[in-house]
Write a protein that holds these residues in place. Sequence first.
Motif, PDB file in Angstrom:
ATOM      1  N   UNK A 302      12.811  10.438 -18.370  1.00  0.00           N
ATOM      2  CA  UNK A 302      13.915  11.366 -18.116  1.00  0.00           C
ATOM      3  C   UNK A 302      14.216  11.373 -16.632  1.00  0.00           C
ATOM      4  N   UNK A 303      15.499  11.530 -16.317  1.00  0.00           N
ATOM      5  CA  UNK A 303      15.886  11.594 -14.908  1.00  0.00           C
ATOM      6  C   UNK A 303      15.441  12.934 -14.308  1.00  0.00           C
ATOM      7  N   UNK A 304      15.315  12.933 -12.974  1.00  0.00           N
ATOM      8  CA  UNK A 304      15.072  14.147 -12.189  1.00  0.00           C
ATOM      9  C   UNK A 304      13.682  14.761 -12.397  1.00  0.00           C
ATOM     10  N   UNK A 305      12.710  14.017 -12.962  1.00  0.00           N
ATOM     11  CA  UNK A 305      11.351  14.567 -13.106  1.00  0.00           C
ATOM     12  C   UNK A 305      10.355  13.636 -12.393  1.00  0.00           C
ATOM     13  N   UNK A 306       9.434  14.292 -11.674  1.00  0.00           N
ATOM     14  CA  UNK A 306       8.402  13.532 -10.944  1.00  0.00           C
ATOM     15  C   UNK A 306       7.150  13.394 -11.806  1.00  0.00           C
ATOM     16  N   UNK A 307       6.466  12.271 -11.685  1.00  0.00           N
ATOM     17  CA  UNK A 307       5.201  12.040 -12.406  1.00  0.00           C
ATOM     18  C   UNK A 307       4.186  11.422 -11.429  1.00  0.00           C
ATOM     19  N   UNK A 308       2.931  11.875 -11.554  1.00  0.00           N
ATOM     20  CA  UNK A 308       1.854  11.370 -10.677  1.00  0.00           C
ATOM     21  C   UNK A 308       1.115  10.242 -11.378  1.00  0.00           C
ATOM     22  N   UNK A 309       0.962   9.160 -10.670  1.00  0.00           N
ATOM     23  CA  UNK A 309       0.184   8.030 -11.181  1.00  0.00           C
ATOM     24  C   UNK A 309      -1.038   7.854 -10.257  1.00  0.00           C
ATOM     25  N   UNK A 310      -2.262   7.763 -10.862  1.00  0.00           N
ATOM     26  CA  UNK A 310      -3.512   7.709 -10.073  1.00  0.00           C
ATOM     27  C   UNK A 310      -4.406   6.596 -10.605  1.00  0.00           C
ATOM     28  N   UNK A 311      -5.018   5.826  -9.662  1.00  0.00           N
ATOM     29  CA  UNK A 311      -5.933   4.738 -10.030  1.00  0.00           C
ATOM     30  C   UNK A 311      -7.134   4.754  -9.060  1.00  0.00           C
ATOM     31  N   UNK A 312      -8.285   4.324  -9.573  1.00  0.00           N
ATOM     32  CA  UNK A 312      -9.460   4.191  -8.693  1.00  0.00           C
ATOM     33  C   UNK A 312      -9.758   2.719  -8.462  1.00  0.00           C
ATOM     34  N   UNK A 313     -10.357   2.465  -7.318  1.00  0.00           N
ATOM     35  CA  UNK A 313     -10.648   1.064  -6.939  1.00  0.00           C
ATOM     36  C   UNK A 313     -11.907   1.049  -6.070  1.00  0.00           C
ATOM     37  N   UNK A 314     -12.810   0.104  -6.375  1.00  0.00           N
ATOM     38  CA  UNK A 314     -14.031  -0.050  -5.567  1.00  0.00           C
ATOM     39  C   UNK A 314     -13.870  -1.253  -4.661  1.00  0.00           C
ATOM     40  N   UNK A 315     -14.208  -1.062  -3.420  1.00  0.00           N
ATOM     41  CA  UNK A 315     -13.948  -2.095  -2.408  1.00  0.00           C
ATOM     42  C   UNK A 315     -14.860  -3.306  -2.550  1.00  0.00           C
ATOM     43  N   UNK A 316     -16.032  -3.142  -3.221  1.00  0.00           N
ATOM     44  CA  UNK A 316     -16.942  -4.286  -3.311  1.00  0.00           C
ATOM     45  C   UNK A 316     -17.323  -4.780  -1.926  1.00  0.00           C
ATOM     46  N   UNK A 317     -17.087  -6.059  -1.667  1.00  0.00           N
ATOM     47  CA  UNK A 317     -17.411  -6.621  -0.346  1.00  0.00           C
ATOM     48  C   UNK A 317     -16.223  -6.576   0.607  1.00  0.00           C
ATOM     49  N   UNK A 318     -15.089  -6.073   0.126  1.00  0.00           N
ATOM     50  CA  UNK A 318     -13.867  -6.086   0.946  1.00  0.00           C
ATOM     51  C   UNK A 318     -13.955  -5.098   2.094  1.00  0.00           C
ATOM     52  N   UNK A 319     -13.332  -5.426   3.219  1.00  0.00           N
ATOM     53  CA  UNK A 319     -13.241  -4.527   4.369  1.00  0.00           C
ATOM     54  C   UNK A 319     -11.803  -4.071   4.608  1.00  0.00           C
ATOM     55  N   UNK A 320     -10.871  -4.542   3.773  1.00  0.00           N
ATOM     56  CA  UNK A 320      -9.481  -4.073   3.870  1.00  0.00           C
ATOM     57  C   UNK A 320      -8.878  -4.054   2.472  1.00  0.00           C
ATOM     58  N   UNK A 321      -7.883  -3.178   2.304  1.00  0.00           N
ATOM     59  CA  UNK A 321      -7.173  -3.054   1.027  1.00  0.00           C
ATOM     60  C   UNK A 321      -5.696  -3.351   1.267  1.00  0.00           C
ATOM     61  N   UNK A 322      -5.236  -4.478   0.685  1.00  0.00           N
ATOM     62  CA  UNK A 322      -3.801  -4.810   0.759  1.00  0.00           C
ATOM     63  C   UNK A 322      -3.144  -4.240  -0.496  1.00  0.00           C
ATOM     64  N   UNK A 323      -2.487  -3.071  -0.303  1.00  0.00           N
ATOM     65  CA  UNK A 323      -1.914  -2.346  -1.444  1.00  0.00           C
ATOM     66  C   UNK A 323      -0.445  -2.740  -1.584  1.00  0.00           C
ATOM     67  N   UNK A 324      -0.045  -3.071  -2.832  1.00  0.00           N
ATOM     68  CA  UNK A 324       1.356  -3.469  -3.072  1.00  0.00           C
ATOM     69  C   UNK A 324       1.848  -2.835  -4.371  1.00  0.00           C
ATOM     70  N   UNK A 325       3.108  -2.304  -4.326  1.00  0.00           N
ATOM     71  CA  UNK A 325       3.763  -1.721  -5.510  1.00  0.00           C
ATOM     72  C   UNK A 325       4.915  -2.649  -5.897  1.00  0.00           C
ATOM     73  N   UNK A 326       4.944  -3.006  -7.191  1.00  0.00           N
ATOM     74  CA  UNK A 326       6.005  -3.884  -7.727  1.00  0.00           C
ATOM     75  C   UNK A 326       6.738  -3.159  -8.848  1.00  0.00           C
ATOM     76  N   UNK A 327       8.013  -3.560  -9.039  1.00  0.00           N
ATOM     77  CA  UNK A 327       8.784  -3.112 -10.217  1.00  0.00           C
ATOM     78  C   UNK A 327       8.947  -4.333 -11.103  1.00  0.00           C
ATOM     79  N   UNK A 328       8.207  -4.351 -12.232  1.00  0.00           N
ATOM     80  CA  UNK A 328       8.216  -5.533 -13.094  1.00  0.00           C
ATOM     81  C   UNK A 328       9.428  -5.542 -14.038  1.00  0.00           C
TER      82      UNK A 328
END
Length: 717
Positions: A302-328
């Motif tokens: 529906x138009x005009x309504x906000x929704x929260x999207x939440x995800x968890x992620x473990x870094x493992x051996x990584x020292x940086x997080x390259x975060x990207x949002x796509x519209x598929x």
Amino acid sequence: MNKIATSLFLILSVFVYSENTFNKNTNLPPALVLSYSSTNPTCPGLNNGAILATVTGGSLPYSNFSLSNGTAVVTSATGVFSNLAPGTYTLSISDAFSTVTQPNIIIIAPTDLTTSTATTLCAGTPTTLSVSGSTTGYLWTANPADASLTAANNTSATPSVSPNVTTTYTVTSTSNSPSANMVTNGDFSLGNTGFTSDYRYLVNAGGGAQGVYGVATTAVSWFQFFPSCNVEHTTGTGKMMVIDGSTLNAGNDKVWGQTITVQPNQTYTFSYWVQTVALPTPANIEVKINGVVVGTSLAPSAECSWALRTYTWNSGTATSAQIAIYDKEISSGGNDFSLDDISFTTNVVCSLSKTVVITVTPRTTPAFSAVNPICAGTTLSALPTTSTNSITGTWSPALNNSATTTYTFVPTTGQCAANASLTITVNPIVAPTFTAVNPICSGATLAALPTTSNNSITGTWSPALNNLATTTYTFAPAAGQCATNGTMSITVNPNVTPTFTAVSPICSGATLSALPTTSNNSITGSWAPALNNTATTNYTFTPNLGQCSSTATLTINVTPFPEFSITAGCDGTDFVLSATGIGTTNASYIWFDSSHQNIGNTPSITITNQGNYSLELSNNGCSEEKPITVANILCSVPKGISPNADGDNDTFDLSNLNVQQLQIFNRHGLEVYSKSNYTNEWVGKSNSGNELPDGTYYFIVHFASGKTKTGWVYINK
């Protein structure tokens, strides 16, 4: 939210206009606009606050951003200031025409533990510690260890303690809360900055386009055909990212992206708010971190309504997080949406610690002069209510002059002093005791009586000691002792002489019975010397100790046996046995042959046969018998010898003749042999041991009687 663990994330946009803003000359550059956001430290004690500054307008080139805390100035070309301590900062930047400044940027310290203040108290005095500022509980420790801080109260927010020495109390706790948002400009309050996008940025969409975005307060203000209800999410008056979805590249164009430094093996939470701006087709939002899809979700239906999207992620051996949002979604019908309040956080655990020092003043021990022991019933003076070191107080219990008592002194309130005690010894009235003195014999030495009793009472005796008569003596204790007089009687017994029955004389060697150890008048004792049955002896009787008697003597006469010997030898041609020696005068004689037949009663007898004989000699009633064996009765001088070791006439035998000296001469008159006290030693050899030749030799015999005899002897081997 826990105030200790939570860092307040402030985003402020400040627009500072130079004086040129209102210049009517349109050839002047647009006003210089300075914007910033700030992040507070994550935990108390950490200086990891941050300020992110951006600038728009003005004219290039810009100077470096400058940040001051009033004492130091740092600069940054990028506008990023990190590792900031809590405090108040001033931010500024310049272009060629003007300088803009933003004062009073406050980096707030996270809420820390609050404890009670340090204090000074008297040793052992109870005091209450206190702490606040955490909801996860507390743990108190003490250095040095304090016995009053136990498992029962060391987790309390208000433990009561009673230290005896200066003690440092440490309280620890933890706070666990989300960290500050690690996304830069996640609410888009700074406009089109701090992120990357494959979409094209348009200040205004105008007639419409695909694969473009803008930063606006409302969707309709960016594109006139979008609904007017689509306002930003944060406050409703801020900014959001408005996107017209791309129809190209299979949805692989990045809508929004940002790279964030992370810690290895840490779990992070990524979230964003999305609303649908136009339908019929909602956007299909995909989130990737380091190229891996962490979640895909459709925008609201529906138009005009906000929704929260939440995800968890473990870094493992990584020292940086390259975060990207796509519209598929790539359809052109609808597929329009807004993003706001993009967040990337992790849990922050803060270790909290504070100390409270309780300074302890040692308690002074009241000092008092000792009270001397008293005798039971003696008057006791009141004890002083002020100690010798000026501490006042009271004593208990009440004074008692009949028994030893320990009294306790309790200092008056308000003095840092300990209780004290004082013992007053009350001695009972005692009678002196002494070891009884054994009765003595009249005239015996009497040792001085002890001037200290068995129970340690000193004093003197009267009257003077008397060793001649039984007397009672009185002991008077010396002054200052809790004692009565004492008495002692010493018995003095008269002396008695012991009497004994005489012992009849005995012959030497006869059995002598032991002398009695108790006299005829019942006195016991011992005799000396030891009994002697060989000689007349005087014996002394010494009474045992404790009897009043003198010594006594007793003589036992011992008649000796006659001391004689029997001699045997020739008297001329007769062989005579004779008794010689001491004790033969006035003696009687009895000679016996081998059959013990009496063969004579004179001192000497002549025998005609060899054999065993004996003589019994009696003198004063004591007789002695001695034997003698006679091997031969030869009383003549041999006429020859044959010294050839055949056992027959090998020697010149004169053994019965009592020879004083023998001399042998050869036929030339030369002495060849001589021997004193001769018996039968000559075997036909010279004095030098050489064998003499056979022949006739001459002898001279000197008898013990003084007589001599001469003659000849023939050697025939």
